[in-house]
Design a protein around this motif. Structure first.
Motif, PDB file in Angstrom:
ATOM      1  N   PRO A   1      -4.659  -3.482  -0.611  1.00 26.52           N
ATOM      2  CA  PRO A   1      -3.424  -2.835  -1.063  1.00 26.52           C
ATOM      3  C   PRO A   1      -3.263  -2.810  -2.577  1.00 26.52           C
ATOM      4  O   PRO A   1      -3.706  -3.714  -3.291  1.00 26.52           O
ATOM      5  CB  PRO A   1      -2.326  -3.687  -0.413  1.00 26.52           C
ATOM      6  CG  PRO A   1      -2.975  -4.287   0.785  1.00 26.52           C
ATOM      7  CD  PRO A   1      -4.391  -4.548   0.366  1.00 26.52           C
ATOM      8  N   LEU A   2      -2.589  -1.762  -3.047  1.00 27.34           N
ATOM      9  CA  LEU A   2      -2.279  -1.593  -4.456  1.00 27.34           C
ATOM     10  C   LEU A   2      -0.926  -2.219  -4.782  1.00 27.34           C
ATOM     11  O   LEU A   2      -0.033  -2.243  -3.933  1.00 27.34           O
ATOM     12  CB  LEU A   2      -2.225  -0.106  -4.807  1.00 27.34           C
ATOM     13  CG  LEU A   2      -3.549   0.660  -4.798  1.00 27.34           C
ATOM     14  CD1 LEU A   2      -3.281   2.156  -4.745  1.00 27.34           C
ATOM     15  CD2 LEU A   2      -4.373   0.309  -6.027  1.00 27.34           C
TER      16      LEU A   2
ATOM     17  N   TRP B   1      -1.336  28.242  -6.654  1.00 23.17           N
ATOM     18  CA  TRP B   1      -1.442  26.971  -7.381  1.00 23.17           C
ATOM     19  C   TRP B   1      -0.512  25.926  -6.756  1.00 23.17           C
ATOM     20  O   TRP B   1       0.679  26.164  -6.575  1.00 23.17           O
ATOM     21  CB  TRP B   1      -1.079  27.183  -8.853  1.00 23.17           C
ATOM     22  CG  TRP B   1      -1.901  28.267  -9.505  1.00 23.17           C
ATOM     23  CD1 TRP B   1      -3.227  28.226  -9.825  1.00 23.17           C
ATOM     24  CD2 TRP B   1      -1.433  29.558  -9.911  1.00 23.17           C
ATOM     25  NE1 TRP B   1      -3.616  29.395 -10.402  1.00 23.17           N
ATOM     26  CE2 TRP B   1      -2.548  30.247 -10.473  1.00 23.17           C
ATOM     27  CE3 TRP B   1      -0.202  30.225  -9.870  1.00 23.17           C
ATOM     28  CZ2 TRP B   1      -2.459  31.535 -10.974  1.00 23.17           C
ATOM     29  CZ3 TRP B   1      -0.107  31.513 -10.366  1.00 23.17           C
ATOM     30  CH2 TRP B   1      -1.230  32.159 -10.915  1.00 23.17           C
ATOM     31  N   PHE B   2      -1.065  24.755  -6.489  1.00 18.38           N
ATOM     32  CA  PHE B   2      -0.323  23.700  -5.779  1.00 18.38           C
ATOM     33  C   PHE B   2      -0.220  22.451  -6.654  1.00 18.38           C
ATOM     34  O   PHE B   2      -1.211  21.987  -7.236  1.00 18.38           O
ATOM     35  CB  PHE B   2      -1.045  23.348  -4.482  1.00 18.38           C
ATOM     36  CG  PHE B   2      -0.292  22.397  -3.579  1.00 18.38           C
ATOM     37  CD1 PHE B   2       0.781  22.847  -2.829  1.00 18.38           C
ATOM     38  CD2 PHE B   2      -0.664  21.069  -3.477  1.00 18.38           C
ATOM     39  CE1 PHE B   2       1.474  21.981  -1.992  1.00 18.38           C
ATOM     40  CE2 PHE B   2       0.018  20.196  -2.641  1.00 18.38           C
ATOM     41  CZ  PHE B   2       1.096  20.659  -1.901  1.00 18.38           C
ATOM     42  N   LEU B   3       0.996  21.920  -6.767  1.00 16.95           N
ATOM     43  CA  LEU B   3       1.272  20.638  -7.428  1.00 16.95           C
ATOM     44  C   LEU B   3       1.916  19.706  -6.411  1.00 16.95           C
ATOM     45  O   LEU B   3       2.670  20.151  -5.543  1.00 16.95           O
ATOM     46  CB  LEU B   3       2.231  20.826  -8.606  1.00 16.95           C
ATOM     47  CG  LEU B   3       1.679  21.511  -9.854  1.00 16.95           C
ATOM     48  CD1 LEU B   3       2.811  22.108 -10.668  1.00 16.95           C
ATOM     49  CD2 LEU B   3       0.906  20.508 -10.701  1.00 16.95           C
ATOM     50  N   THR B   4       1.645  18.413  -6.520  1.00 16.06           N
ATOM     51  CA  THR B   4       2.192  17.491  -5.517  1.00 16.06           C
ATOM     52  C   THR B   4       2.580  16.156  -6.125  1.00 16.06           C
ATOM     53  O   THR B   4       1.914  15.650  -7.036  1.00 16.06           O
ATOM     54  CB  THR B   4       1.172  17.269  -4.382  1.00 16.06           C
ATOM     55  OG1 THR B   4       1.748  16.411  -3.398  1.00 16.06           O
ATOM     56  CG2 THR B   4      -0.104  16.645  -4.894  1.00 16.06           C
ATOM     57  N   THR B   5       3.672  15.614  -5.629  1.00 16.81           N
ATOM     58  CA  THR B   5       4.068  14.239  -5.940  1.00 16.81           C
ATOM     59  C   THR B   5       3.813  13.401  -4.694  1.00 16.81           C
ATOM     60  O   THR B   5       4.352  13.694  -3.628  1.00 16.81           O
ATOM     61  CB  THR B   5       5.549  14.157  -6.337  1.00 16.81           C
ATOM     62  OG1 THR B   5       5.752  14.904  -7.532  1.00 16.81           O
ATOM     63  CG2 THR B   5       5.978  12.714  -6.564  1.00 16.81           C
ATOM     64  N   LEU B   6       2.979  12.365  -4.839  1.00 16.11           N
ATOM     65  CA  LEU B   6       2.608  11.510  -3.720  1.00 16.11           C
ATOM     66  C   LEU B   6       3.276  10.155  -3.886  1.00 16.11           C
ATOM     67  O   LEU B   6       3.040   9.451  -4.874  1.00 16.11           O
ATOM     68  CB  LEU B   6       1.085  11.334  -3.672  1.00 16.11           C
ATOM     69  CG  LEU B   6       0.233  12.605  -3.634  1.00 16.11           C
ATOM     70  CD1 LEU B   6      -1.249  12.244  -3.646  1.00 16.11           C
ATOM     71  CD2 LEU B   6       0.566  13.425  -2.415  1.00 16.11           C
ATOM     72  N   LEU B   7       4.078   9.776  -2.916  1.00 13.08           N
ATOM     73  CA  LEU B   7       4.751   8.476  -2.913  1.00 13.08           C
ATOM     74  C   LEU B   7       4.231   7.667  -1.731  1.00 13.08           C
ATOM     75  O   LEU B   7       4.344   8.099  -0.581  1.00 13.08           O
ATOM     76  CB  LEU B   7       6.262   8.642  -2.825  1.00 13.08           C
ATOM     77  CG  LEU B   7       6.925   9.474  -3.939  1.00 13.08           C
ATOM     78  CD1 LEU B   7       8.421   9.595  -3.681  1.00 13.08           C
ATOM     79  CD2 LEU B   7       6.660   8.859  -5.310  1.00 13.08           C
TER      80      LEU B   7
ATOM     81  N   THR C   1       5.511   2.771  -4.256  1.00 16.61           N
ATOM     82  CA  THR C   1       6.910   2.401  -4.459  1.00 16.61           C
ATOM     83  C   THR C   1       7.539   1.920  -3.166  1.00 16.61           C
ATOM     84  O   THR C   1       7.232   2.439  -2.087  1.00 16.61           O
ATOM     85  CB  THR C   1       7.714   3.605  -5.005  1.00 16.61           C
ATOM     86  OG1 THR C   1       9.107   3.278  -5.032  1.00 16.61           O
ATOM     87  CG2 THR C   1       7.514   4.843  -4.154  1.00 16.61           C
ATOM     88  N   ASP C   2       8.440   0.946  -3.283  1.00 21.53           N
ATOM     89  CA  ASP C   2       9.154   0.465  -2.101  1.00 21.53           C
ATOM     90  C   ASP C   2      10.332   1.372  -1.745  1.00 21.53           C
ATOM     91  O   ASP C   2      11.098   1.082  -0.830  1.00 21.53           O
ATOM     92  CB  ASP C   2       9.621  -0.976  -2.289  1.00 21.53           C
ATOM     93  CG  ASP C   2      10.569  -1.153  -3.476  1.00 21.53           C
ATOM     94  OD1 ASP C   2      10.970  -0.131  -4.092  1.00 21.53           O
ATOM     95  OD2 ASP C   2      10.899  -2.312  -3.794  1.00 21.53           O
ATOM     96  N   ALA C   3      10.466   2.494  -2.453  1.00 20.18           N
ATOM     97  CA  ALA C   3      11.496   3.470  -2.115  1.00 20.18           C
ATOM     98  C   ALA C   3      11.155   4.224  -0.838  1.00 20.18           C
ATOM     99  O   ALA C   3      12.024   4.883  -0.255  1.00 20.18           O
ATOM    100  CB  ALA C   3      11.691   4.463  -3.260  1.00 20.18           C
TER     101      ALA C   3
END
Length: 536
Positions: A205-206, A286-292, A328-330
């Motif tokens: 794990p990170l 074109w694709f942008l992504t936020t990974l949580l 993130t723990d969110a």
């Protein structure tokens, strides 16, 4: 990849933790008259009587102890063991050698002791030797971990076969004398034990925060960017993407998060955004992504999502331009927020305001394609408990391959009679038709009996007491088409291998759904939230 998080590392011994060839088995084969193509233990077990077997085992024990006395640690063995222990992972040995041989060989290590191993499984233990998985499973039980959270490292085919059969993650240490086929069957292949450090790091794990730059940079550098319109590509230290839109007339933008599906979340993220872009007649570009990702996510787990994103983008000619990755723990499960841009000529832009009374309303495939796949993937155990055959669940899982509407949208965009398109998403076809009516400013009459429902979908909905009309439905496209063009459009879509059904017609100006069942007025259901939320 079988699993993306490990809690323990199990090593083969001779040739893995000790120097390759520390034991020359040609010597003991000659003494026992064991054929070169027969493993020594299996040869001994096949001897005709107890006396012969006892004598052979005694000779093998002496041979192994003499070899252990003259052995030494393999290059990098002590260093990698210290690295693994420092990361809080359990360690163990699973070997076909006798226990005393292992103890004697470890005495020749300088910085490693027997007590540094949490478990040692030898041929003296009540488990069949490798390639049987019994030793791996026994070690996992004694360590208190699941076999799929174990990393098995070995230099011989038997090590990999045992690990694979146990469901563990396997690493083949490529020694010159090792079986060539092992590398092809293992999850990872390394040339030196020091290379194991990167694999262990990948599968543990990170910490919370931004993704480690060195890991992410190495991954991004492997991406192949062929789109010449992308001027700034994803890389460490680059917080934006730049694309050249000269020559384009209309830029279409779309953003949508994926929060329901934890399996194949990247696949969903690209296609639910691309589907919306396509409904305007545009080409997704074109694709942008936020990974949580939640805490305890491993780099391998994150990269699995990234690979999924990249593969789906490549499949549909979309360029993955960049984004942001964070632990993130969110969040309690992976969340992928996608932003997609597409282009279309101004004259080809499809605006739902073009709907007119008399237009026919078409639906492609069947309803709840996405919902069916999510239920099969996320609630497999419950479905099995309810008596659904595993083969049927697998078929429903494969509905994932049907959630794109890009093919039929491209066909409809070329049809001169297409007045509006709307893809079915959260809230199912019931909500999608309401939204289409509002956006187009016209009422819609729906022939309820014409709405196609997959039998698998209907069966799952009955089992979980949910309504298929309100179940998330990416994969189905609503198309409004002028009456004089509808026959040609249906034919073109069918020829592309996509099912399509006429389910209604556009009525007078206004908003709302007029539902008919076999010609009689029927209630039209409304859903405040998608039916899938009742399961989560």
């Amino acid at each position: 990849m079988k699993q993306t998080r490990i809690q323990a590392v199990l090593f083969d011994f001779d040739g893995t933790l000790t120097r390759p060839g520390a034991l020359d088995f040609a010597v003991i084969r000659e003494e026992l008259n064991c054929p070169a193509d027969t493993p020594v233990l299996e040869f001994i077990e096949a001897l005709p009587d107890d006396t012969a077997r006892s004598a052979a085992y005694a000779a093998l024990d002496r041979f192994e102890l003499d070899g252990a006395a003259g052995s030494g640690p393999n290059t990098g063995a002590e260093e990698i063991l210290r690295f693994i222990r420092a990361r809080g992972l359990l360690t163990g040995i699973v070997t076909r050698n006798q226990h005393a041989c292992v103890i004697r060989a470890i005495e020749n290590f300088t910085g490693v002791q027997v007590s540094d191993f949490d478990v040692i499984i030898s041929r003296d233990d009540p488990a069949a030797p490798k390639p049987s998985p019994e030793g791996i499973l026994l070690a996992a039980r004694r360590l208190g971990v699941r076999p799929e959270n174990v990393l098995v490292v070995g230099d011989f085919l038997f090590d990999i076969e045992a690990g694979n059969a146990a469901g563990a993650v396997t690493v083949f240490l490529q020694n010159p004398a090792a079986a060539e086929t092992a590398a092809a069957e293992s999850d990872f292949t390394i040339d030196t034990l020091s290379a194991l450090e990167g694999i262990v790091r990948l599968l543990t794990p990170l910490p919370a925060g931004k993704f480690p730059a060195d890991l992410l940079g190495e991954y991004l550098n492997a991406f192949d960017f062929e789109d010449p319109s992308v001027l700034l590509r994803p890389r460490i230290g680059e917080d934006t993407a730049a694309v050249d839109v000269s020559g384009e007339e209309v830029l279409i933008l779309k953003s949508d998060p994926i929060t329901f599906a934890t399996d194949a979340v990247g696949h969903y993220a690209v296609l639910v955004n691309a589907n919306d872009i396509a409904t305007s007649g545009a080409v997704p570009r074109w694709f942008l992504t936020t990974l949580l990702f939640p805490p305890r996510t491993t780099p391998a787990g994150a990269f699995q999502v990234m690979r999924d994103l990249e593969a789906v983008c490549r499949r549909w000619g979309i360029t993955l331009c960049g984004g942001h990755t964070e632990i993130t723990d969110a969040v309690t499960r992976p969340v992928v927020n996608g932003m997609l841009a597409g282009t279309v000529k101004r004259a080809d832009l499809i605006d739902k305001a073009a709907m007119r009374p008399g237009d026919r309303v078409l639906l492609t495939k069947g309803i709840a394609v996405e919902g069916t796949s999510i239920i099969a993937r996320e609630f497999r155990d419950q479905l099995l408990e309810k008596g659904v055959p595993a083969e049927e669940i697998d078929r429903c899982s494969d509905f994932l391959s049907r959630i794109s509407v890009l093919d039929e949208a491209r066909i409809a965009a070329k049809c001169p009679g297409t007045s509006a398109m709307h893809d079915v998403t959260e809230g199912g076809v019931a909500s999608a038709l309401e939204e289409l009516s509002i956006a187009g400013g016209h009422r819609i009459r729906v022939f309820v009996e014409n709405i196609p429902v997959f039998p698998q979908t209907m069966a799952m909905c009955r089992l979980f007491d949910i309504h298929p009309l309100g179940l998330i439905g990416s994969g189905s496209l609503l198309i409004c088409c002028r009456e004089e063009n509808v026959k040609d459009l249906i034919g073109e879509i069918f020829r592309a291998g996509v099912a399509v059904t006429m389910i209604g017609e556009v009525r007078e100006a206004g908003t709302g759904i007029e539902a008919l069942q076999e010609g009689q007025p029927a209630a039209w259901p409304r859903f405040e939230v998608d039916e899938i939320t009742r399961l989560f």
